[in-house]
Write a protein that holds these residues in place. Structure first.
Motif, PDB file in Angstrom:
ATOM      1  N   ARG A   1      77.119  29.023  31.768  1.00 40.14           N
ATOM      2  CA  ARG A   1      76.677  28.464  32.907  1.00 40.14           C
ATOM      3  C   ARG A   1      75.734  27.457  32.502  1.00 40.14           C
ATOM      4  NH1 ARG A   1      77.714  33.946  34.857  1.00 40.14           N
ATOM      5  NH2 ARG A   1      79.784  33.955  36.151  1.00 40.14           N
ATOM      6  N   LYS A   2      75.823  26.531  33.267  1.00 40.62           N
ATOM      7  CA  LYS A   2      74.644  25.440  33.026  1.00 40.62           C
ATOM      8  C   LYS A   2      73.323  25.552  33.838  1.00 40.62           C
ATOM      9  CE  LYS A   2      78.181  22.298  31.651  1.00 40.62           C
ATOM     10  NZ  LYS A   2      79.066  21.010  31.629  1.00 40.62           N
ATOM     11  N   SER A   3      73.182  26.335  34.605  1.00 37.53           N
ATOM     12  CA  SER A   3      71.802  26.554  35.478  1.00 37.53           C
ATOM     13  C   SER A   3      71.688  28.016  35.836  1.00 37.53           C
ATOM     14  CB  SER A   3      72.108  25.459  36.413  1.00 37.53           C
ATOM     15  OG  SER A   3      73.152  26.074  37.551  1.00 37.53           O
TER      16      SER A   3
ATOM     17  N   THR B   1      67.608  26.045  38.072  1.00 43.17           N
ATOM     18  CA  THR B   1      66.849  25.458  36.894  1.00 43.17           C
ATOM     19  C   THR B   1      68.185  24.930  35.788  1.00 43.17           C
ATOM     20  OG1 THR B   1      64.998  26.620  37.238  1.00 43.17           O
ATOM     21  CG2 THR B   1      65.338  25.547  34.959  1.00 43.17           C
ATOM     22  N   PRO B   2      68.299  23.741  35.398  1.00 40.13           N
ATOM     23  CA  PRO B   2      69.070  23.367  34.391  1.00 40.13           C
ATOM     24  C   PRO B   2      69.005  24.360  33.185  1.00 40.13           C
ATOM     25  CG  PRO B   2      68.297  21.587  35.403  1.00 40.13           C
ATOM     26  CD  PRO B   2      67.412  22.717  35.990  1.00 40.13           C
ATOM     27  N   LEU B   3      69.981  24.656  32.518  1.00 41.00           N
ATOM     28  CA  LEU B   3      70.091  25.446  31.443  1.00 41.00           C
ATOM     29  C   LEU B   3      71.008  24.995  30.314  1.00 41.00           C
ATOM     30  CD1 LEU B   3      69.630  29.222  32.864  1.00 41.00           C
ATOM     31  CD2 LEU B   3      67.994  27.847  31.711  1.00 41.00           C
ATOM     32  N   PRO B   4      70.867  23.962  29.375  1.00 40.35           N
ATOM     33  CA  PRO B   4      71.767  23.444  28.610  1.00 40.35           C
ATOM     34  C   PRO B   4      72.081  24.377  27.424  1.00 40.35           C
ATOM     35  CG  PRO B   4      69.680  22.365  28.378  1.00 40.35           C
ATOM     36  CD  PRO B   4      69.240  23.243  29.573  1.00 40.35           C
TER      37      PRO B   4
ATOM     38  N   ILE C   1      71.026  36.290  29.864  1.00 39.48           N
ATOM     39  CA  ILE C   1      72.259  36.827  30.280  1.00 39.48           C
ATOM     40  C   ILE C   1      72.328  38.266  30.131  1.00 39.48           C
ATOM     41  CG2 ILE C   1      73.456  34.560  29.648  1.00 39.48           C
ATOM     42  CD1 ILE C   1      74.661  36.077  27.367  1.00 39.48           C
ATOM     43  N   CYS C   2      73.319  38.828  31.027  1.00 40.37           N
ATOM     44  CA  CYS C   2      73.692  40.157  31.022  1.00 40.37           C
ATOM     45  C   CYS C   2      75.023  40.329  30.389  1.00 40.37           C
ATOM     46  CB  CYS C   2      73.570  40.763  32.362  1.00 40.37           C
ATOM     47  SG  CYS C   2      74.981  40.244  33.381  1.00 40.37           S
ATOM     48  N   SER C   3      75.475  41.368  30.215  1.00 41.06           N
ATOM     49  CA  SER C   3      76.928  41.582  29.291  1.00 41.06           C
ATOM     50  C   SER C   3      78.022  41.017  30.217  1.00 41.06           C
ATOM     51  CB  SER C   3      76.802  43.330  29.273  1.00 41.06           C
ATOM     52  OG  SER C   3      76.973  43.968  30.383  1.00 41.06           O
ATOM     53  N   TYR C   4      77.663  40.785  31.173  1.00 43.60           N
ATOM     54  CA  TYR C   4      78.822  40.097  32.125  1.00 43.60           C
ATOM     55  C   TYR C   4      78.492  38.392  32.226  1.00 43.60           C
ATOM     56  CZ  TYR C   4      80.377  44.563  33.785  1.00 43.60           C
ATOM     57  OH  TYR C   4      80.848  45.729  33.935  1.00 43.60           O
ATOM     58  N   GLU C   5      77.619  37.946  31.337  1.00 40.84           N
ATOM     59  CA  GLU C   5      77.188  36.443  31.299  1.00 40.84           C
ATOM     60  C   GLU C   5      76.691  35.930  32.277  1.00 40.84           C
ATOM     61  OE1 GLU C   5      79.984  34.355  28.848  1.00 40.84           O
ATOM     62  OE2 GLU C   5      80.471  35.909  27.380  1.00 40.84           O
ATOM     63  N   CYS C   6      76.314  36.741  33.245  1.00 42.42           N
ATOM     64  CA  CYS C   6      75.280  36.264  34.373  1.00 42.42           C
ATOM     65  C   CYS C   6      74.297  35.608  33.984  1.00 42.42           C
ATOM     66  CB  CYS C   6      75.033  37.410  35.487  1.00 42.42           C
ATOM     67  SG  CYS C   6      76.223  38.221  36.164  1.00 42.42           S
ATOM     68  N   THR C   7      73.813  34.512  34.409  1.00 40.67           N
ATOM     69  CA  THR C   7      72.925  33.660  33.748  1.00 40.67           C
ATOM     70  C   THR C   7      71.603  33.495  34.613  1.00 40.67           C
ATOM     71  OG1 THR C   7      74.699  32.502  32.405  1.00 40.67           O
ATOM     72  CG2 THR C   7      72.516  31.220  32.637  1.00 40.67           C
TER      73      THR C   7
END
Length: 57
Positions: free
Chosen positions: A2-4, A10-13, A21-27
């Protein structure tokens, strides 16, 4: 990746050192994780850890 941040947008390049992130890749950004989220994913309740960096080719 995910890019934010899912909470504050907030942008997260891909090379961001602030992405968590969590183990489910929530960002989420580090500011949200260390503040209102208190280190836990609001979606699954899991711990949030620094996201591995991915280098663009």
């Amino acid at each position: 990746m995910r890019k934010s941040c899912e909470r504050c947008k907030t942008p997260l390049p891909m090379d961001s050192i602030d992405a968590m992130i969590c183990s489910y890749e929530c960002t989420f950004c580090e500011a949200c994780v260390s503040g209102p989220l208190n280190g836990h994913c609001p979606n699954c309740g899991g711990n949030l850890q620094p996201r591995p960096k991915r280098i663009q080719k």
